[in-house]
Design a protein around this motif. Structure first.
Motif, mmCIF file in Angstrom:
data_model
loop_
_atom_site.group_PDB
_atom_site.id
_atom_site.type_symbol
_atom_site.label_atom_id
_atom_site.label_comp_id
_atom_site.label_asym_id
_atom_site.label_seq_id
_atom_site.Cartn_x
_atom_site.Cartn_y
_atom_site.Cartn_z
ATOM 1 N N GLU A 117 0.144 15.798 -46.898
ATOM 2 C CA GLU A 117 -0.948 16.681 -47.312
ATOM 3 C C GLU A 117 -1.807 17.076 -46.111
ATOM 4 O O GLU A 117 -2.268 18.211 -46.010
ATOM 5 N N ARG A 118 -2.003 16.144 -45.187
ATOM 6 C CA ARG A 118 -2.775 16.456 -43.974
ATOM 7 C C ARG A 118 -2.024 17.486 -43.129
ATOM 8 O O ARG A 118 -2.624 18.344 -42.491
ATOM 9 N N ASN A 119 -0.699 17.377 -43.146
ATOM 10 C CA ASN A 119 0.148 18.325 -42.427
ATOM 11 C C ASN A 119 0.023 19.731 -43.023
ATOM 12 O O ASN A 119 0.005 20.730 -42.300
ATOM 13 N N CYS A 120 -0.083 19.790 -44.342
ATOM 14 C CA CYS A 120 -0.242 21.079 -45.026
ATOM 15 C C CYS A 120 -1.639 21.652 -44.785
ATOM 16 O O CYS A 120 -1.796 22.865 -44.586
ATOM 17 N N ASP A 121 -2.646 20.771 -44.797
ATOM 18 C CA ASP A 121 -4.039 21.215 -44.615
ATOM 19 C C ASP A 121 -4.202 22.033 -43.348
ATOM 20 O O ASP A 121 -4.755 23.137 -43.374
ATOM 21 N N VAL A 122 -3.752 21.459 -42.227
ATOM 22 C CA VAL A 122 -4.014 22.102 -40.942
ATOM 23 C C VAL A 122 -3.335 23.465 -40.848
ATOM 24 O O VAL A 122 -3.884 24.416 -40.268
ATOM 25 N N ILE A 156 -16.016 18.885 -48.506
ATOM 26 C CA ILE A 156 -15.149 18.837 -49.688
ATOM 27 C C ILE A 156 -14.061 17.782 -49.553
ATOM 28 O O ILE A 156 -13.808 17.004 -50.487
ATOM 29 N N TYR A 157 -13.420 17.712 -48.404
ATOM 30 C CA TYR A 157 -12.236 16.855 -48.261
ATOM 31 C C TYR A 157 -12.561 15.395 -47.952
ATOM 32 O O TYR A 157 -11.833 14.499 -48.359
ATOM 33 N N GLU A 158 -13.568 15.122 -47.189
ATOM 34 C CA GLU A 158 -14.075 13.768 -46.943
ATOM 35 C C GLU A 158 -13.146 12.855 -46.156
ATOM 36 O O GLU A 158 -13.529 11.741 -45.823
ATOM 37 N N VAL A 159 -11.912 13.248 -45.911
ATOM 38 C CA VAL A 159 -10.963 12.338 -45.255
ATOM 39 C C VAL A 159 -10.778 12.656 -43.771
ATOM 40 O O VAL A 159 -9.859 12.148 -43.134
ATOM 41 N N TYR A 160 -11.667 13.485 -43.231
ATOM 42 C CA TYR A 160 -11.545 13.878 -41.829
ATOM 43 C C TYR A 160 -12.809 13.527 -41.036
ATOM 44 O O TYR A 160 -13.915 13.494 -41.582
ATOM 45 N N ARG A 237 -8.950 15.841 -37.198
ATOM 46 C CA ARG A 237 -8.956 14.415 -36.882
ATOM 47 C C ARG A 237 -9.091 13.637 -38.181
ATOM 48 O O ARG A 237 -10.157 13.561 -38.775
ATOM 49 N N PHE A 238 -7.962 13.079 -38.606
ATOM 50 C CA PHE A 238 -7.902 12.344 -39.866
ATOM 51 C C PHE A 238 -8.605 10.997 -39.734
ATOM 52 O O PHE A 238 -8.435 10.284 -38.743
ATOM 53 N N ASN A 239 -9.389 10.632 -40.748
ATOM 54 C CA ASN A 239 -10.083 9.342 -40.780
ATOM 55 C C ASN A 239 -9.117 8.255 -41.260
ATOM 56 O O ASN A 239 -8.767 8.193 -42.435
#
Length: 332
Positions: A117-122, A156-160, A237-239
């Motif tokens: 999903e992180r790969n798709c986000d960017v 919104i995403y909170e995971v970065y 930058r993923f958390n």
């Protein structure tokens, strides 16, 4: 009923309890064998004394023989029971091994899906008009619009930790969270060079970043204008803390351990959160099998533990980083 339902979800814990019960049964059987040996000795001594007593001890000799016979049968039965218990222990270990391999597979699969999903986000965010305009028409207004967009995505995403827009010269144009990074030169960073040279998404391994003060992964995607020309790089930058949401949801016994291991054998996450990027598991046969490309999924029994392992397969377009999960279960 709630406790029972919770245990039913944790097969490994139930099997560990079964092994412990079997171990206690073995101790009981050893006590029975000890009693049988003592009874046998008592019967032997009684027989000797009965023989000395002659006719008067004949009746006592019969009792002594019965005790000896009972002792022999009891000892034989206890030995058979002990062998059966040993087989149950072995089967329990085998069931735990299979179950633990499933846990390793399920964990790495969930991690892969998350990182996919992180790969798709960017890739998606690199196509947003505000992002492209900050590079096509670089001025305070377009940069402000891009910054506003990135801050909204961040909330919104909170995971970065952060999002960055970088031009083709390697200069940071916009940052969602770390404005002090704007203007810095990224031209020599591997993630920037790889993205520019390959004109495709580049994913770093997990590392510690002093900028965000935490463990992270960088996802970088090329930014193209409407004509398809490369005009910059969008990087996230993923958390890494959110990986622990997956790891801590895995149901394990109190003495069990789960490790996420990189392609060099270093622990990059674990249930005890210790030794990140410091602890190396290359000494384990299980790890050697994965790193040596012998097996991608299986288990070994070593150091009084079952070590189950499963190598990442990636998920859809995300190929993974060669990581794998190792689960350690103690063996009786």
């Amino acid at each position: 009923m709630e406790k029972l339902a919770e245990k039913e979800l944790n097969v490994s814990l139930l099997m560990s309890e079964l092994k412990q019960d079997n171990h206690e049964m073995q101790q009981v059987m050893k006590k029975i064998q000890d009693i049988s040996r003592k009874s046998n000795i008592l019967a032997l001594n009684s027989g000797i004394e009965a023989a000395r007593a002659g006719e008067a001890g004949r009746g006592f000799a019969v009792v002594a023989n019965e005790i000896k016979s009972f002792s022999s049968e009891s000892f034989s039965a206890s030995k058979e029971s002990e062998e059966l218990i040993g087989k149950i222990q072995t089967k329990a270990n085998e069931i735990i091994s299979v179950r633990t391999v499933d846990i390793a597979f399920d964990t790495i699969d969930k991690i892969d899906r998350n990182l996919f999903e992180r790969n798709c986000d960017v890739q998606a965010w690199a196509t947003f008009d505000a992002v492209k305009q900050s590079l096509i028409n670089p001025n305070p207004e377009t940069k402000q619009d891009a910054e506003k967009l990135l801050k909204n995505i961040y909330d919104i995403y909170e995971v970065y930790y952060d999002f960055l827009i970088v031009d083709t010269n390697g200069k940071i144009v916009v940052s969602a969270q770390n404005e002090d990074q704007v203007g810095k030169d990224m031209a020599n960073r591997k993630w920037f060079r790889e993205t520019i040279e390959t004109n495709s998404v580049y994913v770093t391994d997990m590392y510690y970043s002093e900028v965000v003060d935490g463990y992270t992964m960088g996802y970088s995607s090329p930014i193209h204008n409407d004509e398809g020309e490369l005009i910059g790089v969008f990087t996230t930058r993923f958390n890494w803390e959110f990986i622990y949401d997956i790891i801590e949801s895995v149901k394990l016994g109190d003495q069990s351990m789960l490790y996420l291991v990189n392609q060099e054998g270093f622990v990059i996450a674990s249930t005890d959160r210790k030794g990140t990027l410091e602890k190396n598991l290359n000494h384990l046969e299980a790890v050697q099998k994965v790193l040596g490309n012998e097996e991608t999924r299986g288990f070994t029994v070593e150091e009084d533990h079952i070590y189950a392992y499963c190598l990442t397969k990636g998920y859809n377009a995300y190929k993974g980083k060669g990581w794998f999960v190792v689960v350690a279960e103690p063996v009786q």
